[in-house]
Each structure stands twice: as structure tokens, then as C-alpha cells.
Design an enzyme around this catalytic site. Structure first.
Site, PDB file in Angstrom:
ATOM      1  CG  HIS A 126      -8.947 -12.432  23.600  1.00  0.00           C
ATOM      2  ND1 HIS A 126      -8.514 -12.635  22.515  1.00  0.00           N
ATOM      3  CD2 HIS A 126      -9.095 -13.615  24.165  1.00  0.00           C
ATOM      4  CE1 HIS A 126      -8.434 -13.806  21.875  1.00  0.00           C
ATOM      5  NE2 HIS A 126      -8.930 -14.616  23.112  1.00  0.00           N
ATOM      6  CB  SER A 143       8.923  21.934 -38.997  1.00  0.00           C
ATOM      7  OG  SER A 143       9.824  22.623 -39.497  1.00  0.00           O
TER       8      SER A 143
END
Length: 818
Positions: free
Chosen positions: A315, A630
């Protein structure tokens, strides 16, 4: 992979902006190079921030702080905000939303396409936006309404706003625990994932002070530094410096991340939070016991021994009281399991960027993840001599104040601490990502796609990709391509390049003629129309030996369907079709002669086109419509569900074999309209195809076709004979119609589930036609009305056409038909 390695929460994406760093990579560069990103403010800047002149003149007023540049900028249109909504919304909410988007992109996910629930956990610092804005803009509040105004300025709506804007359906929780907010949010996200409340989670925090450029008044014994430098754990430490920042990480259960092939940056092995309670000097004071319990609980949850941890991101507020208490708490936990000394490095990001309040914990987390990824320990700044209240010589810890290689006997592990004023403590235990073998490159060429909402944004995205590819030559281009295709939201302005390697991709992106797919949308008034893809399947004449050979070698999906088709066809054809498609070197000529046989040509085309369609589908390209020429219509019908794959193969093989046994014939391509040809066409010839306004095909016996060719020359009409063995779609097919009807009648025909155009009618196929065996007989005999189908497709201008087969003959025919 062992069960132990499968346990944990994977960090699969990160995004952040901090003082001096616009992204995570530049943040790491600053950290490893020991850059202090604290700014010194001029009196002019401070006066502009409404700092009182008397305060400016005070000898204890410190004109320094960590500033997040660009916090006032926001792409409102991108996120669907009106200008007024953007104006009233706290910059912290805007920054958190932007960073959440970036983090998801870094993880390789478009949240809209992700099937699981995505949660959001985050919090923001307290600032003056609410009081400043509401007080100064009562007219806006009146116009928008108090509730709407409150939702823009209040921190309560941080998480739910992200869920709404990004359409995320998992839990959305705003976390407020002062300085530990960011890391507590990470803990909450991990808990939610382990409880299966969501399948992916965003977690982080944001802090922006308003006004941004303002100093502070130093008070002896307070938490702020007298000179604007944060000297964590140093003998001269007297406090921290205000900072700003925003950070978001994307989390997933490790087993899921491994299964999904995510990039894993590090693994969270354990987390814990608690509160000091009342047994301490005062409400704002830290507690050795409270911190120690949180650290010990996180290590217990992680199942790791303290002496396997090589680094702790502290911290580290650099206060006379706080630093000794923090190291005492750490030492208490470590000494329960180890007597080793000086093996675990300590550091604090606050010495680089200041105390980023609600973003401090996630800033430390991101720093530590980057250290694990790069296997380096970055320096903690301004450390010369240890705090005399900390017995470093006999503790497990030392302050790392130079960049060094992170050496470890086993997997590298770290702890991250964040302690909030009021006593909410959080600790996280991290481990480096498990080694995962790369799947390697799957193809020689890779499709890199980009999209953006505007042309300018697209250019920036192209430039960003160039920079990324240059900076990361180790990344497989196949992985980059996959993420760009599947992990990015699709927008209207699009660009693509095809490249074999990083350098080729960079050059293509930089070229002025980079491939552009246009806007991909068309305006209909103010409305944008999403483009749809049409698959085009060519017919006989497009085939050749080795068609799709590279795909067969490199793409598993394509190879799988070619293999399956060849195996199913082998009894009907009397050979393995793969030997004709992909002959050994030197045997191409004989294979090419075989492929001219109609009994092999038609099954070969069907298999290749079907396999290619499946490959496109596997890559997320799905047709909204289809048209075939086709034999190509059989592929469309099969994909639409009219035939099963097995039945389609047998029909195509039977069709080709029946045609093969007929007398030879010829086909003639004629550059003239259907009406002009019919006026000249003798009764012994048939119109076989109408491919365009002035493009038709005539079919019949060789002699009849030769005579018609001479007749056309006399009328100055251009024509050319096609390379074909039979007179398809002519009266010469009549002999086999009854037998083919029997073959079609023997298979199950189902209503189409995808729309496609009929060669017979030139319009959309109907269930009645598709399920009638007579339709397929007529299809074999009558003219292919391809031009009519094209005309129907072109009724919508938003369609994109993809030829799914060898060559590009059909693509050339897609043009306006009169």
C-alpha cells in the site's frame, strides 16, 4: 495440466490510464525505467483551478500532484451519450466506461457476442463534480430533471452505467471503501466468478480530482508529503502525493480461460478483505492485526507458502506510522511459515504516480501483473535508507529500488495490498500465467480486419495495429487475426488486409491503397442499414486441379469436409476424389484430364464449395442469402437444409454420371441479349443460361453449335465455344430426365431454412418448388436464369457478395441488370 494449475482466477485483459501513461504498456515502461510522473503546477494553473492566492503564498502549500491527462475528453457519440448527458456526467464515470471497453478489447472479447454473463465491479473517488456542477448549472438540472442529473454525477451509478452501455448482464456492483476500492472490487469480482454468478468480470477503480491541477497544504504528521515526493519505506518518508488514474482488469475462471484459449497475463490464486474494527488508535489509523489477518487469509485461500512469494506491491503511503505497521503485518504473516531473511522485494506504485485513491489498488495490481509477465522487478523510487522503525535486516523483506531480473525457483508469485481509510483491508496473491503451448500458424495467409464508427477512427485503428505488430513480433499472426475477427465489435467503416507475416501486414496497413471494404452501410434517411452477405456458388467450368490445396493443408474445417465428402463418394465414383483434386507432383496433367469428366467434375465442385462454405461459417461469416449457378445451386440447397450432405453427394454423383453417359455436345457463350438470341435460335439448339443483359449461353450438338456460331458472325455478334464435354441444360439432356427423377424421388427433400435464388424461376426458392422432385429435373434441363436472380438480389443495395468456390466468374456478373 494438473488440477492445481487449473485453480484460480485468470486475468485475461487489462486497461488503464495513469499520470504520464495513456495505456498499460506505457505505464510499464515508466515503471521499469523509474519515471516519477508527478507534475509541478504553475501559479497560473493553480489560479485557473480557483486556488486562493493566500493559500498559494503559504510556505507549506505544495504545488505538485499526479494528473491524468485528457480526463476532460470523452467520445460521447461512440457510447450513445447526448452532448448534454456527457456534460453532466462525472468524468470518472466516463473514464471508467472507456477503460472497461478497452479492457474487453484487450481481452479479445466483444461483449455482445459473448455467450456468458459479464459482471462489473468498480468504484470511484469522491470529487467535487457533483457539488460544482449541480450548483453552477441549475438550469440544466431543471431541464433534465433532478433524478437524471443525479444519475450523471453520483458514484452510485458507476457500475450499472457500464453494464447498461455495454449490455452486460452479470452482477453490477459499485464498491466504495476509500483507498482500497479498486482491489476490493477485484476481490468481489473473484468471489462472484467462484460463485458462478457470472462467467467473466470487469473490476477496477477510477479517481479524478476536480479541479485537476491543484496542490495541497502540508501538515506535520499528516499523510501528505512536504515536498511532493513519495518516499515509501525510506527514512525521510513523511507522506504521499495526490494522484489520479483509472484501471480495469478482465477476470475469468482459470479453467474456462484455458479452455477458451484466452491470453492469460497472470493468475489470482487467492484474495481476502476485512476491516480493522475498533481496536486501533483512531478511525483513520492503520492496524497491524487487521492487515495481517487479510494477508494471511489471502495466502490461505491461495494455498501457497509465504517463502514462495518473491514480491509484494505494498500500500506504501510513505507515512511515519503507516509504513512500519504495514511491514510489521507482512512480517507477522511470513514469520509464521519461514525464517528466511531478505528474500521478498517490496515496492509501491505510489512513488511513481502518487496515491490514486479509488484506483490505487488496481494500479498496484496492474503493475504487479506486468512485472510477472516481464519477469522483472521495477524500482520503488526515492529510497535511500530504510525507515528506522522497520527492521529490514531481520525481516523477510527488502525494498527493491533498482530494475532487476525476477529470479525464482518455482512459479513467480506476488502479493498486492491496498488498505482504505476506515480500515477495509484487501490483499491479493498473484502467480505468473501457466505455460500454454501455442497452436501455431494455421495458414500461410491471414485476414486482418478493422472497423470503426468514423473514417478518422479507422485510420487511427490502422495506425495502432501497425504499432502493435511492430512491438509484438512474437505474437502469432493467426491469433491476431482471430481476435480482430471475433473479439471486436463491428462498425460501419471497415478495412482489411491479407498478409503472411507481421512485416507484410504492417506494409499493407501503411500503404495508401490498403484494401477497403467501404462503409459497409448505406444511409436510408437517417437510418443505417446493416450489410448482409450473399454466398455465390459457381458451376461447371470453374474447376481445376489443386483448387483449395492450401486450404486443405492449412485449414482443419475445410479439410474435414473435403475428407468426409471424398470418403462418402468413393463407392459411387470408384476412386478417392482427393487423388484427383490434389495429385502427387508430376501427375497434375493426368488428374486434369480426369477432372474434365462430368461424373467427377460435378462432385468435385460440390465438395470444394461446400467445404469452403463451412470454413466461412466457422469464421463467423454467415449468408443472409445464396445463389448458385447450375450445380452451384445444389450447394446452396444443401446449406439451406433441402438435402442432407449425404443425399446431396449421391444426387450430384448420380447427376454427373448420367450426364457422362450422354452423347457429347457443345456450349456457346454469346454476347447478346436473350431476346436477340431467341430470334435467331434454331429448333435444334437450346438457350442454356442467361447470365446478364448481354451474356447468354446456347447449348446443343457440336454441328448445330458450329453452324449457329457462323450465323452469329454474319450478324456481327461475338461468341466463343466453352470448354465442355456435353450440352448441359439442353434437349440433349432429355434422355436422362426420367432416371434422374427416380433418383431425386428416393431422397428426403425439406423446406429451405435459408433463402436462395432459383435458377429455374430466377426468383426466391419456395418450399413447394424445393421439395418437388420435378423441380430438380427441370433444373437439370432448362436454362439457368442467373441474371434474373442477380436482378432480384440487387433490389437491396446493402448486400455484400462472396464467391464461395474456385475463381471469380460469378462475382464479375454481379452488376445492375436491366
Amino acid at each position: 495440466m494438473s488440477d492445481a494449475l487449473m485453480e484460480g482466477i485468470a486475468i485475461i485483459g487489462m486497461a488503464g490510464r495513469f499520470p504520464g501513461a495513456d495505456d498499460v504498456d506505457s505505464f510499464w515502461e515508466n515503471l521499469k525505467n523509474g519515471v516519477e510522473s508527478i507534475s509541478t503546477f504553475t501559479d497560473e494553473e493553480l489560479k485557473a483551478a480557483l486556488v486562493d492566492e493566500k493559500l498559494l503564498a503559504h510556505p507549506n502549500y505544495v504545488k505538485r500532484g499526479g494528473v491524468l491527462e485528457g480526463a476532460d475528453r470523452f467520445d460521447a457519440d461512440f457510447f450513445g451519450y447526448t452532448p448534454r448527458e456527457a456534460e453532466i456526467t462525472d468524468p470518472q464515470q466516463r473514464l471508467f466506461l472507456e477503460t472497461a471497453w478497452s479492457a474487453l478489447e484487450h481481452a479479445g472479447y466483444d461483449a455482445e457476442r459473448y455467450a456468458g454473463a459479464v459482471g462489473v465491479f468498480g468504484g470511484a473517488a469522491s470529487n467535487r463534480h457533483e457539488t460544482m456542477y449541480l450548483a453552477a448549472n441549475q438550469d440544466v438540472v431543471a431541464a433534465m430533471g433532478p433524478l437524471q442529473a443525479l444519475m450523471g454525477v453520483s458514484r452510485d451509478f458507476l457500475a450499472t452505467r457500464v453494464s447498461y452501455k455495454l449490455n452486460l448482464t452479470g452482477p453490477a456492483t459499485t464498491v466504495l471503501t476509500a483507498c482500497s476500492t479498486g482491489l476490493v472490487a477485484v476481490h468481489q469480482a473473484c468471489t462472484s466468478l467462484l460463485m458462478y454468478e457470472c462467467d467473466m468480470a470487469l473490476a477496477g477503480g477510477v479517481a479524478v480530482s476536480l479541479p485537476q491541477r491543484q496542490g495541497y497544504l502540508y501538515q506535520d504528521g499528516g499523510i501528505m508529503s512536504p515536498d511532493g515526493h513519495c518516499r515509501t519505506f525510506d527514512a525521510q518518508a513523511k507522506g504521499t502525493v495526490p494522484g489520479e488514474g483509472v484501471g480495469v482488469v478482465i477476470l475469468k475462471r482459470l479453467e474456462d480461460a484455458l479452455a477458451d484459449g484466452d491470453t492469460i497475463h497472470a493468475v489470482i490464486k487467492g484474495t481476502a478483505i476485512n476491516n480493522d474494527g475498533a481496536l486501533k488508535v483512531g478511525y483513520t489509523a492503520p492496524s497491524t492485526d487487521g492487515q495481517a489477518k487479510a494477508i494471511a487469509q489471502a495466502q490461505l485461500m491461495a494455498g501457497v507458502e509465504p517463502d514462495s512469494i518473491g514480491y509484494v506491491e505494498a500500500h506504501g503511503t510513505a507515512t511515519v506510522l503507516g509504513d512500519p505497521i504495514e511491514v510489521a503485518a507482512l512480517t507477522q504473516v511470513f514469520r509464521n511459515k519461514t525464517d528466511r531473511e531478505g528474500f521478498c522485494a517490496l515496492g509501491s506504485v505510489k512513488s511513481n504516480i502518487g496515491h490514486a485513491d479509488a484506483a490505487a489498488g488496481v494500479a498496484g495490481l496492474i503493475k504487479t501483473v506486468m512485472a510477472l509477465k516481464h519477469r522483472q522487478l521495477p524500482p520503488s523510487l526515492h529510497f535511500e535508507k530504510g525507515n528506522p522503525g522497520i527492521p529490514f535486516e531481520t525481516s523477510p523483506f527488502y525494498v527493491n529500488h533498482t530494475l532487476q531480473e525476477w529470479k525464482a525457483q518455482g512459479p513467480r508469485r506476488a502479493g498486492v495490498s491496498s488498505f482504505g481509510i476506515g480500515g477495509t483491508n484487501a490483499h491479493v496473491v498473484l502467480e505468473e500465467a501457466p505455460a500454454v503451448s501455442s497452436a501455431g500458424q494455421s495458414a500461410d495467409h491471414h485476414l486482418l480486419v478493422l472497423s470503426a464508427k468514423t473514417e478518422g477512427a479507422l485510420e487511427r485503428a490502422s495506425a495502432n495495429l501497425q504499432v502493435h505488430l511492430s512491438a509484438h513480433p512474437e505474437q502469432a499472426l493467426a491469433d491476431v487475426a482471430y481476435t480482430l475477427q471475433n473479439g471486436r465489435k463491428e462498425f460501419s467503416h471497415r478495412r482489411f488486409v491479407v498478409a503472411r507475416d507481421h512485416q507484410e501486414a504492417i506494409q499493407a496497413l501503411a500503404a495508401e491503397k490498403a484494401a477497403l471494404a467501404g462503409t459497409g452501410i448505406l444511409a436510408a434517411g437517417a437510418e443505417e442499414i446493416e450489410p448482409s452477405v450473399v454466398f455465390l456458388f459457381p458451376g461447371q467450368g470453374a474447376q481445376d486441379v489443386n483448387m483449395g490445396r492450401d486450404l486443405y493443408q492449412d485449414e482443419a474445417v475445410f479439410r474435414q469436409h473435403v475428407d468426409r465428402g471424398a470418403e462418402l463418394l468413393q463407392p459411387a465414383l470408384g476412386l478417392d476424389l482427393r487423388g484427383v483434386l490434389y495429385p502427387p507432383h508430376g501427375e497434375e496433367a493426368s488428374a486434369r484430364e480426369l477432372l474434365k469428366q462430368t461424373r467427377l467434375t460435378q462432385p468435385a465442385l460440390f465438395v470444394i464449395e461446400y467445404a469452403l462454405a463451412q470454413l466461412w461459417l466457422s469464421k463467423g461469416i454467415s449468408p443472409a442469402a445464396m445463389i448458385g449457378h447450375s450445380i452451384g445451386e445444389y450447394v446452396a440447397a444443401c446449406l439451406a437444409g433441402v438435402f442432407s450432405f449425404e443425399d446431396a453427394l449421391q444426387l450430384v454423383a448420380a447427376r454427373g454420371a448420367l450426364m457422362q453417359d450422354l452423347p457429347a455436345g457443345s456450349m456457346l457463350a454469346v454476347i447478346a441479349s436473350e431476346a436477340a438470341i431467341r430470334e435467331l435460335l434454331p429448333s435444334d439448339l437450346s438457350l442454356a443460361a442467361v447470365n446478364g443483359p448481354n451474356s447468354c449461353v446456347v447449348s446443343g450438338s457440336k454441328d448445330a453449335v458450329a453452324k449457329f456460331e457462323q450465323l452469329l458472325e454474319g450478324h456481327q455478334i461475338s461468341s466463343r465455344q466453352l470448354e465442355t464435354s456435353h450440352a448441359f441444360h439442353s434437349a440433349m439432356m432429355d434422355e436422362i430426365l426420367e432416371r434422374f427423377f427416380e433418383r431425386v424421388s428416393a431422397v428426403t427433400l425439406s423446406a429451405p431454412e435459408l433463402p436462395y435464388l432459383s435458377n429455374v424461376s430466377g426468383g426466391w426458392i419456395t418450399a413447394e418448388l424445393a421439395c418437388d422432385p420435378n423441380y430438380w429435373v427441370t433444373h437439370l434441363r432448362e436454362a439457368v436464369r442467373f441474371a434474373d436472380g442477380v436482378k432480384e438480389l440487387l433490389q437491396s443495395e446493402s448486400r455484400l457478395y462472396l464467391e464461395v468456390g474456385p475463381g471469380h466468374a460469378l462475382g464479375k456478373m454481379i452488376k445492375p441488370v436491366a
